[in-house]
Design a protein around this motif. Structure first.
Motif, PDB file in Angstrom:
ATOM      1  N   ASP A  79     -50.513  31.996  -9.131  1.00  0.00           N
ATOM      2  CA  ASP A  79     -50.183  33.469  -9.299  1.00  0.00           C
ATOM      3  C   ASP A  79     -49.864  34.228 -11.026  1.00  0.00           C
ATOM      4  O   ASP A  79     -50.009  35.105 -11.176  1.00  0.00           O
ATOM      5  N   VAL A  81     -49.781  34.843 -14.200  1.00  0.00           N
ATOM      6  CA  VAL A  81     -50.031  35.293 -15.485  1.00  0.00           C
ATOM      7  C   VAL A  81     -49.653  34.859 -16.976  1.00  0.00           C
ATOM      8  O   VAL A  81     -50.573  33.621 -16.952  1.00  0.00           O
ATOM      9  N   TYR A 166     -64.324  38.393 -12.290  1.00  0.00           N
ATOM     10  CA  TYR A 166     -63.133  38.293 -12.817  1.00  0.00           C
ATOM     11  C   TYR A 166     -62.079  39.912 -13.400  1.00  0.00           C
ATOM     12  O   TYR A 166     -63.340  40.133 -14.236  1.00  0.00           O
ATOM     13  N   THR A 212     -58.061  36.643 -14.611  1.00  0.00           N
ATOM     14  CA  THR A 212     -57.758  36.875 -13.044  1.00  0.00           C
ATOM     15  C   THR A 212     -58.918  36.602 -12.489  1.00  0.00           C
ATOM     16  O   THR A 212     -59.600  37.093 -12.258  1.00  0.00           O
ATOM     17  N   ARG A 216     -57.496  42.908 -11.864  1.00  0.00           N
ATOM     18  CA  ARG A 216     -56.943  42.461 -13.077  1.00  0.00           C
ATOM     19  C   ARG A 216     -54.922  43.358 -12.432  1.00  0.00           C
ATOM     20  O   ARG A 216     -54.218  43.091 -14.166  1.00  0.00           O
ATOM     21  N   ILE A 218     -51.018  43.664 -12.059  1.00  0.00           N
ATOM     22  CA  ILE A 218     -50.358  42.656 -12.702  1.00  0.00           C
ATOM     23  C   ILE A 218     -49.204  43.810 -12.145  1.00  0.00           C
ATOM     24  O   ILE A 218     -49.165  44.952 -11.837  1.00  0.00           O
ATOM     25  N   ARG A 228     -47.049  38.169 -12.806  1.00  0.00           N
ATOM     26  CA  ARG A 228     -48.483  38.122 -11.308  1.00  0.00           C
ATOM     27  C   ARG A 228     -49.002  39.048 -11.390  1.00  0.00           C
ATOM     28  O   ARG A 228     -49.021  40.434 -11.423  1.00  0.00           O
ATOM     29  N   THR A 229     -50.332  38.193 -10.603  1.00  0.00           N
ATOM     30  CA  THR A 229     -51.240  39.444 -10.471  1.00  0.00           C
ATOM     31  C   THR A 229     -50.437  39.400  -9.149  1.00  0.00           C
ATOM     32  O   THR A 229     -50.080  39.540  -7.895  1.00  0.00           O
ATOM     33  N   ALA A 235     -53.964  33.028 -11.514  1.00  0.00           N
ATOM     34  CA  ALA A 235     -54.841  33.593 -13.160  1.00  0.00           C
ATOM     35  C   ALA A 235     -55.013  32.214 -14.262  1.00  0.00           C
ATOM     36  O   ALA A 235     -54.329  31.627 -13.757  1.00  0.00           O
TER      37      ALA A 235
END
Length: 265
Positions: A79, A81, A166, A212, A216, A218, A228-229, A235
């Motif tokens: 998770d 990114v 996504y 992701t 989207r 974060i 992170r998401t 991601a």
């Protein structure tokens, strides 16, 4: 905004720096497996880069909060990114994915590339996320041609990924690159075709879709680096450094060595 157009001699130096990034990522591909820590990967990368006469660009690189990055590479697991900090506690497990972002400074110019690796066997759902992000990178590159606009790159990435359901991270972008790691212009992964700066021969861009699986949104960890998401879904992140040309962009970095290693494993 100040955009530096590179001469042919400067582009050759950019090639050398970016080829080393590709070779470093290929070296890391040999070590990415269950049971390995991200700190072990960082040590491999740091030694490999220095052994080849370059400096890891990310080490000590400051963020807007004044915090220097404490490692040679970014290791972003599941998770995360981007901007994951290697440490001894993060142990790779079967089914994980890890995005390794690497930068080198060689002969005064920077290389920058990222590849998202599978650790052991991943689910079909995760594989599709990686495949879509990878495809989006090359669709963006296809539009990085002299006479086109920055928005042509951005919209190609956005359209492809959002068509698969996504999310496209909007707070982080690609960038110009050369003597400095981050130069103008910023290269968003969303936008409208025909908008933005007109692309010119000699521009060097780091194009890097950050995609992701879910929403989207974060957030940043307390370390002021790790992104992170918000829903903690995986991601993916792929990146090439390219030179804008007439007719077709030149990819200065390379995934070829990585693919050769992965085939042999």
């Amino acid at each position: 905004m100040r955009i530096f157009l590179k001469t042919e001699d400067e582009l050759e130096l950019m090639r050398r720096a970016n080829r080393l990034v590709g070779r470093t990522l290929a070296e890391l591909a040999k070590h990415i497996k269950p049971g390995v820590t991200t700190l072990q990967l960082d040590k491999v990368a740091g030694e490999f880069i220095r052994d080849h006469g370059a400096t890891p660009t990310f080490l000590g690189f400051p963020n807007p909060y004044g915090a220097p990055f404490p490692a040679n590479i970014c290791t972003s697991v599941n998770d995360v990114v981007v901007h994951g900090i290697p440490d001894s506690k993060t142990v790779l497990r079967d089914g994980d994915i890890i995005s390794v972002d690497c930068g080198t400074l060689l002969e005064g110019f920077n290389g920058d590339s990222c590849y998202t690796f599978c650790v052991g066997e991943v689910t079909d759902e995760v594989r599709h996320l990686l495949d879509t992000t990878y495809e989006a990178l090359y669709l963006g590159i296809k539009n990085a041609v002299a006479g086109h606009h920055l928005g042509d790159i951005s919209s190609a990435v956005q359209d492809h990924c959002e068509a698969q359901g996504y999310g496209i991270v909007r707070e982080l972008t690609g960038h110009g690159i050369g003597r400095k790691m981050h130069e103008d212009p910023q290269v968003p992964n969303y936008g409208r075709r025909g908008n933005g700066v007109m692309l010119k021969q000699g521009m060097c861009l780091a194009i890097e879709p950050m995609v992701t699986m879910g929403d989207r949104a974060i957030f940043m960890d307390d370390d002021r680096w790790t992104i992170r998401t918000r829903d903690h879904k995986p991601a993916a992140h792929f990146e090439h450094t390219i030179a804008v040309r007439r007719g077709e962009a030149e990819i200065l970095s390379s995934f070829d060595e990585i693919k050769e290693v992965l085939k042999s494993l």
